[in-house]
Scaffold this motif. Structure first.
Motif, PDB file in Angstrom:
ATOM      1  N   GLN A   1     -17.181   1.626  20.415  1.00 43.41           N
ATOM      2  CA  GLN A   1     -18.636   1.567  20.545  1.00 43.41           C
ATOM      3  C   GLN A   1     -19.213   0.358  19.813  1.00 43.41           C
ATOM      4  OE1 GLN A   1     -20.728   3.368  22.416  1.00 43.41           O
ATOM      5  NE2 GLN A   1     -18.993   4.515  23.237  1.00 43.41           N
ATOM      6  N   THR A   2     -18.630   0.045  18.667  1.00 45.51           N
ATOM      7  CA  THR A   2     -19.085  -1.117  17.905  1.00 45.51           C
ATOM      8  C   THR A   2     -18.866  -2.395  18.698  1.00 45.51           C
ATOM      9  OG1 THR A   2     -18.635  -0.061  15.768  1.00 45.51           O
ATOM     10  CG2 THR A   2     -18.746  -2.470  15.792  1.00 45.51           C
ATOM     11  N   MET A   3     -17.682  -2.548  19.291  1.00 42.69           N
ATOM     12  CA  MET A   3     -17.394  -3.747  20.079  1.00 42.69           C
ATOM     13  C   MET A   3     -18.227  -3.798  21.352  1.00 42.69           C
ATOM     14  SD  MET A   3     -13.299  -4.463  19.606  1.00 42.69           S
ATOM     15  CE  MET A   3     -12.739  -2.793  19.933  1.00 42.69           C
ATOM     16  N   LYS A   4     -18.511  -2.636  21.924  1.00 39.52           N
ATOM     17  CA  LYS A   4     -19.329  -2.584  23.134  1.00 39.52           C
ATOM     18  C   LYS A   4     -20.767  -3.005  22.846  1.00 39.52           C
ATOM     19  CE  LYS A   4     -21.075   0.637  26.643  1.00 39.52           C
ATOM     20  NZ  LYS A   4     -21.059   2.048  27.130  1.00 39.52           N
ATOM     21  N   ASN A   5     -21.305  -2.530  21.730  1.00 35.98           N
ATOM     22  CA  ASN A   5     -22.709  -2.788  21.400  1.00 35.98           C
ATOM     23  C   ASN A   5     -22.943  -4.111  20.667  1.00 35.98           C
ATOM     24  OD1 ASN A   5     -23.406  -0.266  22.489  1.00 35.98           O
ATOM     25  ND2 ASN A   5     -23.028   0.767  20.535  1.00 35.98           N
ATOM     26  N   GLU A   6     -21.923  -4.567  19.905  1.00 35.96           N
ATOM     27  CA  GLU A   6     -22.113  -5.753  19.075  1.00 35.96           C
ATOM     28  C   GLU A   6     -21.149  -6.896  19.403  1.00 35.96           C
ATOM     29  OE1 GLU A   6     -22.418  -4.754  14.866  1.00 35.96           O
ATOM     30  OE2 GLU A   6     -22.792  -2.657  15.408  1.00 35.96           O
ATOM     31  N   GLY A   7     -20.269  -6.660  20.360  1.00 35.47           N
ATOM     32  CA  GLY A   7     -19.288  -7.682  20.678  1.00 35.47           C
ATOM     33  C   GLY A   7     -18.088  -7.588  19.756  1.00 35.47           C
ATOM     34  N   VAL A   8     -17.082  -8.401  20.038  1.00 32.91           N
ATOM     35  CA  VAL A   8     -15.862  -8.373  19.227  1.00 32.91           C
ATOM     36  C   VAL A   8     -16.150  -8.736  17.777  1.00 32.91           C
ATOM     37  CG1 VAL A   8     -13.565  -9.390  18.917  1.00 32.91           C
ATOM     38  CG2 VAL A   8     -14.425  -8.946  21.222  1.00 32.91           C
ATOM     39  N   THR A   9     -17.114  -9.647  17.569  1.00 29.07           N
ATOM     40  CA  THR A   9     -17.437 -10.047  16.196  1.00 29.07           C
ATOM     41  C   THR A   9     -18.075  -8.900  15.407  1.00 29.07           C
ATOM     42  OG1 THR A   9     -19.597 -10.914  16.907  1.00 29.07           O
ATOM     43  CG2 THR A   9     -17.751 -12.467  16.832  1.00 29.07           C
ATOM     44  N   GLY A  10     -18.594  -7.905  16.125  1.00 30.74           N
ATOM     45  CA  GLY A  10     -19.233  -6.781  15.440  1.00 30.74           C
ATOM     46  C   GLY A  10     -18.269  -5.992  14.581  1.00 30.74           C
ATOM     47  N   ILE A  11     -17.012  -5.909  15.007  1.00 28.51           N
ATOM     48  CA  ILE A  11     -16.021  -5.151  14.249  1.00 28.51           C
ATOM     49  C   ILE A  11     -15.647  -5.873  12.953  1.00 28.51           C
ATOM     50  CG2 ILE A  11     -13.888  -6.144  15.192  1.00 28.51           C
ATOM     51  CD1 ILE A  11     -14.608  -2.381  14.806  1.00 28.51           C
ATOM     52  N   PHE A  12     -16.030  -7.154  12.879  1.00 28.65           N
ATOM     53  CA  PHE A  12     -15.762  -7.930  11.666  1.00 28.65           C
ATOM     54  C   PHE A  12     -17.042  -8.171  10.857  1.00 28.65           C
ATOM     55  CE2 PHE A  12     -12.030  -8.958  14.211  1.00 28.65           C
ATOM     56  CZ  PHE A  12     -11.025  -8.872  13.270  1.00 28.65           C
ATOM     57  N   ARG A  13     -18.054  -7.357  11.094  1.00 30.61           N
ATOM     58  CA  ARG A  13     -19.274  -7.451  10.282  1.00 30.61           C
ATOM     59  C   ARG A  13     -18.920  -7.210   8.822  1.00 30.61           C
ATOM     60  NH1 ARG A  13     -24.846  -6.715  10.603  1.00 30.61           N
ATOM     61  NH2 ARG A  13     -24.755  -6.502  12.874  1.00 30.61           N
ATOM     62  N   GLY A  14     -19.401  -8.068   7.947  1.00 32.65           N
ATOM     63  CA  GLY A  14     -19.071  -7.944   6.529  1.00 32.65           C
ATOM     64  C   GLY A  14     -17.763  -8.627   6.174  1.00 32.65           C
ATOM     65  N   GLY A  15     -17.239  -9.426   7.113  1.00 35.23           N
ATOM     66  CA  GLY A  15     -15.948 -10.075   6.881  1.00 35.23           C
ATOM     67  C   GLY A  15     -15.956 -11.057   5.718  1.00 35.23           C
ATOM     68  N   PHE A  16     -17.012 -11.855   5.622  1.00 41.33           N
ATOM     69  CA  PHE A  16     -17.104 -12.830   4.530  1.00 41.33           C
ATOM     70  C   PHE A  16     -17.164 -12.130   3.185  1.00 41.33           C
ATOM     71  CE2 PHE A  16     -20.003 -15.376   1.729  1.00 41.33           C
ATOM     72  CZ  PHE A  16     -19.081 -16.369   1.415  1.00 41.33           C
ATOM     73  N   THR A  17     -17.923 -11.041   3.122  1.00 40.84           N
ATOM     74  CA  THR A  17     -18.040 -10.279   1.873  1.00 40.84           C
ATOM     75  C   THR A  17     -16.710  -9.632   1.510  1.00 40.84           C
ATOM     76  OG1 THR A  17     -20.315  -9.774   2.523  1.00 40.84           O
ATOM     77  CG2 THR A  17     -19.411  -8.534   0.678  1.00 40.84           C
ATOM     78  N   THR A  18     -16.001  -9.113   2.510  1.00 37.84           N
ATOM     79  CA  THR A  18     -14.683  -8.520   2.265  1.00 37.84           C
ATOM     80  C   THR A  18     -13.711  -9.570   1.758  1.00 37.84           C
ATOM     81  OG1 THR A  18     -15.079  -6.967   4.087  1.00 37.84           O
ATOM     82  CG2 THR A  18     -12.823  -7.133   3.270  1.00 37.84           C
ATOM     83  N   LEU A  19     -13.771 -10.774   2.346  1.00 39.64           N
ATOM     84  CA  LEU A  19     -12.894 -11.870   1.911  1.00 39.64           C
ATOM     85  C   LEU A  19     -13.154 -12.234   0.453  1.00 39.64           C
ATOM     86  CD1 LEU A  19     -11.888 -15.007   3.910  1.00 39.64           C
ATOM     87  CD2 LEU A  19     -12.671 -15.246   1.569  1.00 39.64           C
ATOM     88  N   LEU A  20     -14.431 -12.322   0.089  1.00 37.67           N
ATOM     89  CA  LEU A  20     -14.775 -12.629  -1.304  1.00 37.67           C
ATOM     90  C   LEU A  20     -14.270 -11.536  -2.238  1.00 37.67           C
ATOM     91  CD1 LEU A  20     -18.459 -13.967  -1.152  1.00 37.67           C
ATOM     92  CD2 LEU A  20     -16.386 -15.268  -1.637  1.00 37.67           C
TER      93      LEU A  20
END
Length: 237
Positions: A125-144
């Motif tokens: 549902q996340t990928m459907k509503n937000e695109g593939v990049t949606g599943i990586f929301r918060g990626g920069f913060t997780t990396l930090l």
């Protein structure tokens, strides 16, 4: 739960971890405490093996292959930070699913018919509503969080030090990943600045107690397992 609700301007406020646990048991039962556990278990299991493996290999490369040499900080820190950065790409999707599954049980604004039926449904549902990049929301913060936290952890072998250093980033990640508006900011520093203006430094460390309680057995098991594996493989460093 604490990180999501206690940092919002309005909504549920938990007094502490025990109050949060009691509220979940009252409204959802025991199963509510394990909401989102599947994606978390899968992510953590893969993440731990990957992190220790990357750290070990990178450390040996930077040492020039000298296993008998005692690792130096200038070797440990970049090796750990690199490993943490790599595993963030695994952790981000699994933690996004975990966080969204967890909050929907306590969020009265989410109607039951629109709730996720499973972690897989949440991801799809996340990928459907937000695109593939949606599943990586918060990626920069997780990396930090992972790169900084791993550098601290492998320097002192202490899970408490890890979370003391990066819990504010974890709080920001939770807010970013569970924001209902997909156009909301993904800048962790903007999120933390907003929390700090409302709740001060305490707000940025929301959930610190339960996190530390969890860190003791989790990190102890990871360290012992890794050390035993290294000895079995003949690594004396």
């Amino acid at each position: 739960m604490l990180q999501k609700h206690n940092t919002e301007a309005h909504g549920i406020k938990y007094k502490n971890g025990l109050h949060c646990t009691a509220r979940i048991l009252q409204t959802e039962g025991v199963k509510g405490l394990y909401r989102g556990a599947t994606s978390s278990f899968v992510g953590v299991a893969f993440e731990s093996s990957l992190l220790f493996g990357i750290y070990s290999q990178t450390k040996q490369s930077l040492q020039g292959g000298g296993q008998s040499d005692v690792p130096r900080p200038q070797v440990i820190i970049p090796s750990a930070a690199y490993g943490g950065a790599i595993i963030s790409f695994v952790l981000c999707p699994s933690e996004l699913v975990k966080c969204r599954m967890q909050i929907q049980g306590t969020d009265s604004l989410v109607p039951k018919f629109s709730r996720y039926s499973s972690p897989l449904d949440c991801a799809l549902q996340t990928m459907k509503n937000e695109g593939v990049t949606g599943i990586f929301r918060g990626g920069f913060t997780t990396l930090l969080r992972e790169s900084i936290g791993s550098a601290v952890f492998f320097s002192v072998y202490d899970g408490v030090a890890f979370w003391s250093a990066v819990l504010p980033l974890d709080v920001a990640k939770t807010i970013i990943q569970t924001a209902p508006d997909k156009s909301s900011t993904r800048n962790p520093f903007a999120v933390l600045n907003s929390i700090y203006s409302r709740a001060g430094l305490k707000g940025c460390y929301t959930g610190f107690g339960p996190t530390i309680v969890r860190a003791f057995p989790a990190n102890a098991a990871a360290i012992v397992t890794w050390e035993l594996a290294m000895k079995m493989l003949g690594d004396k460093s």
